[in-house]
Scaffold this active site. Structure first.
Site, PDB file in Angstrom:
ATOM      1  N   ARG A  47       6.834  13.799 -16.277  1.00  6.78           N
ATOM      2  CA  ARG A  47       7.730  13.046 -17.166  1.00  6.78           C
ATOM      3  C   ARG A  47       8.289  13.921 -18.285  1.00  6.78           C
ATOM      4  NH1 ARG A  47       4.750   7.095 -17.342  1.00  6.78           N
ATOM      5  NH2 ARG A  47       6.044   6.249 -15.689  1.00  6.78           N
ATOM      6  N   LYS A  94       2.276  -8.091  -0.641  1.00  5.77           N
ATOM      7  CA  LYS A  94       2.463  -9.539  -0.768  1.00  5.77           C
ATOM      8  C   LYS A  94       3.912  -9.954  -1.002  1.00  5.77           C
ATOM      9  CE  LYS A  94      -2.070 -10.654  -2.611  1.00  5.77           C
ATOM     10  NZ  LYS A  94      -2.771 -11.196  -3.782  1.00  5.77           N
ATOM     11  N   GLY A 115       5.649   2.450  -7.093  1.00 13.25           N
ATOM     12  CA  GLY A 115       4.500   3.352  -7.207  1.00 13.25           C
ATOM     13  C   GLY A 115       3.957   3.786  -5.862  1.00 13.25           C
ATOM     14  N   GLY A 144       8.485  -0.705 -12.776  1.00 11.93           N
ATOM     15  CA  GLY A 144       8.940  -2.059 -13.119  1.00 11.93           C
ATOM     16  C   GLY A 144      10.439  -2.165 -13.361  1.00 11.93           C
TER      17      GLY A 144
HETATM   18  P1  ADP Z   1       5.041  -0.481  -4.386  1.00  9.78           P
HETATM   19  O1  ADP Z   1       3.951  -0.022  -5.325  1.00  9.78           O
HETATM   20  O2  ADP Z   1       5.790   0.683  -3.805  1.00  9.78           O
HETATM   21  O3  ADP Z   1       5.958  -1.498  -5.004  1.00  9.78           O
HETATM   22  P2  ADP Z   1       3.365  -2.439  -3.107  1.00  9.78           P
HETATM   23  O4  ADP Z   1       2.377  -2.306  -4.222  1.00  9.78           O
HETATM   24  O5  ADP Z   1       4.138  -3.683  -3.031  1.00  9.78           O
HETATM   25  O6  ADP Z   1       4.352  -1.171  -3.108  1.00  9.78           O
HETATM   26  O7  ADP Z   1       2.618  -2.310  -1.706  1.00  9.78           O
HETATM   27  C1  ADP Z   1       1.742  -1.281  -1.348  1.00  9.78           C
HETATM   28  C2  ADP Z   1       0.473  -1.807  -0.764  1.00  9.78           C
HETATM   29  O8  ADP Z   1       0.692  -2.644   0.356  1.00  9.78           O
HETATM   30  C3  ADP Z   1      -0.389  -0.683  -0.266  1.00  9.78           C
HETATM   31  O9  ADP Z   1      -1.609  -0.682  -0.989  1.00  9.78           O
HETATM   32  C4  ADP Z   1      -0.615  -0.988   1.214  1.00  9.78           C
HETATM   33  O10 ADP Z   1      -1.916  -0.677   1.666  1.00  9.78           O
HETATM   34  C5  ADP Z   1      -0.387  -2.465   1.248  1.00  9.78           C
HETATM   35  N1  ADP Z   1      -0.079  -2.925   2.621  1.00  9.78           N
HETATM   36  C6  ADP Z   1       0.987  -2.627   3.364  1.00  9.78           C
HETATM   37  N2  ADP Z   1       0.910  -3.191   4.578  1.00  9.78           N
HETATM   38  C7  ADP Z   1      -0.257  -3.876   4.624  1.00  9.78           C
HETATM   39  C8  ADP Z   1      -0.911  -4.684   5.617  1.00  9.78           C
HETATM   40  N3  ADP Z   1      -0.370  -4.893   6.810  1.00  9.78           N
HETATM   41  N4  ADP Z   1      -2.101  -5.237   5.281  1.00  9.78           N
HETATM   42  C9  ADP Z   1      -2.639  -5.010   4.061  1.00  9.78           C
HETATM   43  N5  ADP Z   1      -2.077  -4.271   3.079  1.00  9.78           N
HETATM   44  C10 ADP Z   1      -0.898  -3.708   3.361  1.00  9.78           C
END
Ligand code: ADP
Ligand code: MG
Length: 398
Positions: A36, A195, A352, A375
């Site tokens: 950063r 989710k 992230g 965010g």
């Molecule tokens: P970002 O941080 O890029 O916004 P998210 O936090 O929304 O991404 O999602 C990342 C998480 O989703 C990871 O920890 C990954 O393990 C989980 N994930 C992806 N596919 C699955 C799955 N089929 N079952 C459980 N967890 C999952």
């Protein structure tokens, strides 16, 4: 795009209040990752080159309006001096800053102590914003990652001074604008992750704007279940079935193709190298969970990417932290990188875990733009107005 850049400003002999994000990780008083800090160097250099005097304002941790010595920005000072290759004066209080700006040498860089030590910062107190603005002649905001917060140093000050975006903020906004504002079509969005509940606004905004929406990761399970498919022990938000169906309807009305996995990789354990198999998306055994997209799903994503001009990506397609469930994410990332390198695709990604996954896939360097803003990136993709950006535009219009 409504806001000004450093190129539009006369900075000669002017004091420039420069909001930056140097909220770097520190262990035992030492900076462990200077990314950063490195990223603000071009902005500071450009301000100095135009004859301006940068007064750096930043937050560090969450002191909640009180002086917390552990959260002093003094800790980043040695690395900041080293990366800038320039002396930096550390100013502990606003009173000291007010005295100092009067007698300041030109071509000096100042760093103010953690702005969140002041209760007026996060409250966006108008008096506090006015006082901050009083330190300078021009405001430059280079902290895109804090632009979704309306704080005194990210929003309030812009109402009192001629304002512009710094180089990082400019790059981020230009990349986002190219991906979702006035994009070259067709546009494909890839949304994955754990989710649906954390990405409802994102999905709702994207279906109205993109031509294809690839849904992957755990959230795809919720969409499959909403269509009556049994997803066994998979991560799934069954209570969001109606919401998922509403998103599918909205997509259909908007002419956005939704791409859900045709086949999936299932396993009975959530651990590296767990025994796994590929099954059709509607054939998950009741004692197994879906942890990645399958080869047919990957081939479909390949085809969609190959026909697209613009890609915006947030969220991995599988549980990428545990191999081999990073396979689909890596394959799609490699494909997007190759198309980008061939000049056929503008590729923008953020989030992230997404950045970690694309780094793991070795694709991050080749993407057109990787946002590390977290965010703020998500809120921009959700179609929300970011207060820090809106204030720059208002200042430019005034
Ligand atoms: P970002 O941080 O890029 O916004 P998210 O936090 O929304 O991404 O999602 C990342 C998480 O989703 C990871 O920890 C990954 O393990 C989980 N994930 C992806 N596919 C699955 C799955 N089929 N079952 C459980 N967890 C999952
Ligand atoms: Mg995450």
């Amino acid at each position: 795009m409504g806001w000004k850049t450093i190129d539009d400003m006369d900075l000669s002999g002017k004091r420039v209040l420069l909001r930056v994000d140097i909220n770097v990780p520190v262990e035992k008083g030492r900076v462990t990752d200077a990314t950063r800090i490195e990223r603000i160097v071009p902005t500071v250099e450009d301000i100095l080159a135009k004859g301006g005097t940068p007064i750096l304002v930043a937050h560090f941790g969450r002191p909640k309006g009180k002086v917390v010595l552990d959260m002093s920005l003094r800790q980043v000072l040695p690395v900041l001096r080293e990366k800038l290759g320039h002396p930096v004066a550390f100013i502990e209080t606003l009173e000291a800053a007010e005295r100092h700006t009067e007698e300041q040498d030109t071509a000096e860089v100042m760093l103010l102590e953690n702005i969140r030590f002041h209760p007026g910062e996060e409250k966006n107190d108008p008096e506090f914003a006015r006082r901050l603005a009083g330190l300078a002649d021009v405001y430059c905001n280079d902290a895109f990652s804090a632009a979704h917060r309306a704080h005194a140093s990210t929003e309030g000050v812009a109402h009192h001074l001629p304002s512009c975006a710094g180089r990082l903020m400019q790059a981020e906004l230009e990349a986002l604008e190219a991906a979702l504002g006035q994009p070259q079509r067709p546009v494909v969005a890839v949304v994955g992750g754990a989710k649906v509940s954390t990405k409802l606004d994102l999905l709702g905004n994207l279906v109205a704007k993109v031509d294809h929406l690839v849904i992957g990761g755990g959230m795809a399970n919720t969409f499959l279940a909403a269509q009556g498919i049994d997803v066994g022990k998979s991560l799934c938000e069954h209570d969001l079935a109606d919401t998922a169906r509403a998103i599918l309807d909205k997509a259909q009305a908007a002419g956005c193709e939704i791409v859900l996995p045709e086949d999936v990789v299932v396993a009975r354990e959530f651990k590296a190298g767990a025994e796994n198999e590929v099954v059709a998306a509607d054939a998950c055994p009741e004692d197994a969970m879906i942890l990645d997209a399958g080869p047919r799903a990957v081939a479909k994503i390949d085809a969609v990417l190959s026909g697209a001009k613009t890609l915006i990506w947030n969220g991995p397609l599988g549980a990428f932290e545990i191999p081999p469930f990073d396979t689909a994410t890596n394959a799609a990332a490699a494909r997007a990188a190759a198309l980008t390198q061939a000049g056929q695709l503008i590729s923008v990604a953020g989030g992230g875990d997404t950045v970690a996954a694309l780094n793991g896939a070795g694709a991050a360097e080749t993407f057109t733009y990787i946002s590390t803003a977290g965010g703020a990136f998500l809120e921009w993709m959700e179609g929300k107005d970011l207060p820090g950006v809106a204030a720059l535009a208002q200042s430019a219009a005034a």
